[in-house]
Design an enzyme around this catalytic site. Structure first.
Site, short mmCIF file in Angstrom:
data_model
loop_
_atom_site.label_atom_id
_atom_site.label_comp_id
_atom_site.label_asym_id
_atom_site.label_seq_id
_atom_site.Cartn_x
_atom_site.Cartn_y
_atom_site.Cartn_z
N ASP A 169 0.86 -1.20 0.00
CA ASP A 169 0.00 0.00 0.00
C ASP A 169 0.89 1.25 0.00
OD1 ASP A 169 -3.12 -0.78 1.15
OD2 ASP A 169 -1.53 -2.23 1.46
N GLU A 222 -4.92 7.65 0.35
CA GLU A 222 -5.39 6.98 1.57
C GLU A 222 -4.36 6.92 2.69
OE1 GLU A 222 -6.72 2.93 1.04
OE2 GLU A 222 -7.17 2.72 3.17
N ASP A 225 -6.25 5.62 -4.39
CA ASP A 225 -6.27 4.49 -3.46
C ASP A 225 -5.15 3.57 -3.93
OD1 ASP A 225 -6.80 2.37 -1.79
OD2 ASP A 225 -8.98 2.62 -1.95
N ILE A 230 -3.82 0.74 -2.85
CA ILE A 230 -4.38 -0.61 -3.02
C ILE A 230 -5.79 -0.54 -2.48
CG2 ILE A 230 -4.36 -3.03 -2.32
CD1 ILE A 230 -1.41 -3.03 -2.26
N THR A 254 -7.47 -4.05 0.13
CA THR A 254 -6.27 -4.63 0.75
C THR A 254 -6.56 -6.02 1.32
OG1 THR A 254 -5.54 -2.40 1.28
CG2 THR A 254 -4.38 -4.17 2.38
N HIS A 296 -18.15 -4.61 4.86
CA HIS A 296 -18.11 -3.41 4.00
C HIS A 296 -19.46 -3.10 3.36
CE1 HIS A 296 -13.48 -4.00 3.28
NE2 HIS A 296 -13.79 -3.79 4.54
N SER A 326 -12.75 -4.72 -3.98
CA SER A 326 -12.16 -3.53 -4.64
C SER A 326 -13.01 -2.93 -5.76
CB SER A 326 -10.76 -3.86 -5.19
OG SER A 326 -10.82 -4.42 -6.48
N LYS A 337 -14.88 -4.17 -9.16
CA LYS A 337 -16.33 -4.31 -9.39
C LYS A 337 -16.82 -3.27 -10.39
CE LYS A 337 -17.31 -4.26 -4.80
NZ LYS A 337 -16.05 -4.63 -4.16
N ARG A 345 -23.69 -1.25 -2.88
CA ARG A 345 -22.78 -1.09 -1.74
C ARG A 345 -23.50 -0.37 -0.60
NH1 ARG A 345 -17.30 -1.21 -1.40
NH2 ARG A 345 -16.43 -0.27 0.46
N1 A3P Z 1 -16.79 -0.78 7.66
C1 A3P Z 1 -16.63 -0.49 6.38
N2 A3P Z 1 -17.70 -0.24 5.59
C2 A3P Z 1 -17.55 0.07 4.29
N3 A3P Z 1 -16.38 0.16 3.67
C3 A3P Z 1 -15.28 -0.06 4.42
C4 A3P Z 1 -15.34 -0.39 5.78
N4 A3P Z 1 -14.07 -0.57 6.23
C5 A3P Z 1 -13.27 -0.34 5.18
N5 A3P Z 1 -13.99 -0.03 4.09
C6 A3P Z 1 -13.54 0.33 2.78
O1 A3P Z 1 -13.83 -0.71 1.86
C7 A3P Z 1 -12.79 -0.71 0.91
C8 A3P Z 1 -12.75 -2.01 0.19
O2 A3P Z 1 -13.96 -2.15 -0.46
P1 A3P Z 1 -14.42 -3.53 -1.07
O3 A3P Z 1 -15.21 -4.23 -0.02
O4 A3P Z 1 -15.23 -3.11 -2.23
O5 A3P Z 1 -13.18 -4.28 -1.44
C9 A3P Z 1 -11.58 -0.44 1.74
O6 A3P Z 1 -10.61 0.07 0.91
P2 A3P Z 1 -9.06 -0.29 1.19
O7 A3P Z 1 -8.92 -1.75 0.96
O8 A3P Z 1 -8.41 0.56 0.19
O9 A3P Z 1 -8.78 0.12 2.61
C10 A3P Z 1 -12.06 0.56 2.77
O10 A3P Z 1 -11.83 1.90 2.37
MG MG Z 2 -10.10 1.49 -0.78
MG MG Z 3 -6.51 1.23 0.02
MG MG Z 4 -7.18 0.73 3.56
#
Ligand code: A3P
Ligand code: MG
Ligand code: MG
Ligand code: MG
Length: 414
Positions: free
Chosen positions: A109, A134, A196, A198, A201, A295, A319, A322, A336
């Protein structure tokens, strides 16, 4: 290769490489030279393969007002993807991912953020540089982080050396300073890159999907976006739950306002124009959502899908891959719905949303409002984010609002 893992108070930092000995660098003295770069000597020589001047000539030829920025953005995320791929391969071999039990941040990252910011600074010459990204260097400045910082420094320098586009190397202080280049607050005026380094992550650590997501805001609007998705099949995800069709892997999506959206391979095939699917009957639609139920509320999305009459099971991938998959018609809907209290960040949606809208789709919040990227580092929105094509959006919005109403009524009875 042995993996080194460091646990710091608020982050999990994974170093996964037997790190190389830094090699000698040719000096890189062309202005503007950030003060944090290490110089081998003071003699002048420049060795960028794509100089700002070359990029500008391509911009004039294409008729796209952001063509120079687009070329620089693609180059930056492609360089960062190389670093991420190296780290992910080593993480998978070492099994480190099992230890990632809370919001993770890895050497990749940080490394990705440094490389993208640095590459943009070198290749985009117009105006002041502002980056909303980020990660920050706070954890790396704490006692106990010295080894991780050294690993990141070596990883970044090795990636730059192997790529060959820039003959420079970073010092450790330079690494910290470069990460903090991403501290801009963004906002409604001027130009701001949004990164962003990564996205996904957790997917990255599982060996699944992730994206390097970079967008450009101009006067509060997203005008350009690129998504590097190193693990996404190039042609299509034609299977449920992100399984690949066995074709070439590594997709680079890009879009510029008014110029449509494209996909090309991360290793450089010609871009192909993409568009969202034309499905107009939800019965034939499939939908994407987060792999992580933390998420996005899978119960709520299940109820929305049921109201719409969607038959297919959800396609759960990590990520902004999608958004890319939706933009080329691999599926019809993206839902989402974070749990109550979560505030969305602009870097989680800026690049993906323009890729979808330029592919002919629509991205809104749960009330049907456009996403507003001009408010700083956070998105200020109603309940959730939805994306689909123009045909399905009216019925999707209706189903979303009904499902939310029912959920709220049920909650008020408890
Ligand atoms: N409680 C939460 N609710 C919603 N999104 C969240 C979360 N905690 C982290 N995220 C976000 O969800 C992103 C990943 O989304 P997805 O589920 O689509 O892969 C994360 O990005 P990062 O991985 O860059 O931190 C983070 O920003
Ligand atoms: Mg992210
Ligand atoms: Mg990230
Ligand atoms: Mg992150």
């Amino acid at each position: 290769m042995a993996a080194r893992v460091g646990l710091l108070p608020h982050a999990i930092l994974v170093s996964s490489r037997a790190l190389p000995t830094p090699r000698a660098r040719v000096p890189y003295p062309l202005p503007p030279v950030p003060s944090y770069l290490r110089h081998a000597s003071s003699s002048a020589s420049r060795s960028c393969r794509a100089s700002p001047r070359f990029v500008a000539v391509r911009a004039m030829a294409s008729g796209n007002p952001y063509a120079a920025e687009l070329a620089a953005a693609k180059k930056a995320v492609t360089l960062a993807a190389k670093l991420c791929q190296t780290v992910q391969q080593d993480i998978m071999h070492s099994g480190v991912q099992a230890k990632a039990d809370k919001s993770p941040v890895t050497v990749a990252d940080y490394g990705s953020q440094i490389l993208v910011g640095f590459s943009l600074k070198m290749d985009v010459s117009s105006g002041p540089f502002s980056l909303v990204a980020e990660e920050d260097s706070d954890e790396l400045r704490k006692d106990g982080a010295e080894e991780i910082l050294e690993d990141i420094t070596d990883l970044v320098n090795e990636t730059i050396f192997d790529d060959g586009s820039y003959n420079i190397s970073f010092t450790k202080e330079g690494i910290l300073s470069a990460i903090d280049d991403g501290k801009s607050e963004g906002g409604p005026s001027g130009r701001h890159w949004v990164l962003d380094p990564i996205d996904g992550t957790k997917g990255f650590l599982r060996g699944d999907q992730y994206a390097i997501a970079l967008a450009l805001l101009d006067e509060g609007k997203v005008v350009l976006g690129v998504l590097a998705c190193p693990n996404l099949p190039l042609s299509s995800i034609n299977n449920i739950n992100g399984n690949s069709s066995g074709d070439k892997v590594g997709a680079l999506f890009s879009a510029t306002i008014g110029c449509g959206a494209q996909v090309e391979s991360l290793d450089g095939s010609p871009p192909q124009k993409i568009s969202v699917c034309s499905i107009d009957n939800p019965v034939n639609a499939s939908f994407f959502e987060s792999y992580e139920s933390a998420h996005s509320m899978h119960d709520l999305t299940g109820s929305i899908a049921e109201k719409l009459g969607v038959q297919a099971p959800p396609v759960r991938i990590d990520s902004q891959a999608k958004y890319g998959a939706l933009a080329r018609g691999d599926g019809a809907i993206y839902l989402r719905f974070p749990h109550k209290g979560y505030r969305e960040k602009i870097w989680d949606h800026a690049a993906g949303s323009i890729v979808v809208t330029e592919a002919g789709g629509i991205v809104t919040d749960a009330a049907g409002n456009d996403l507003d990227f001009s408010k700083g580092r956070f998105l200020d929105l109603d309940t959730g984010i939805i994306a689909t094509n123009k045909e399905l959006m009216p019925s999707l919005l209706k189903a979303v609002q009904e499902a939310i109403k029912e959920t709220n009524q049920a909650a008020s009875l408890l």
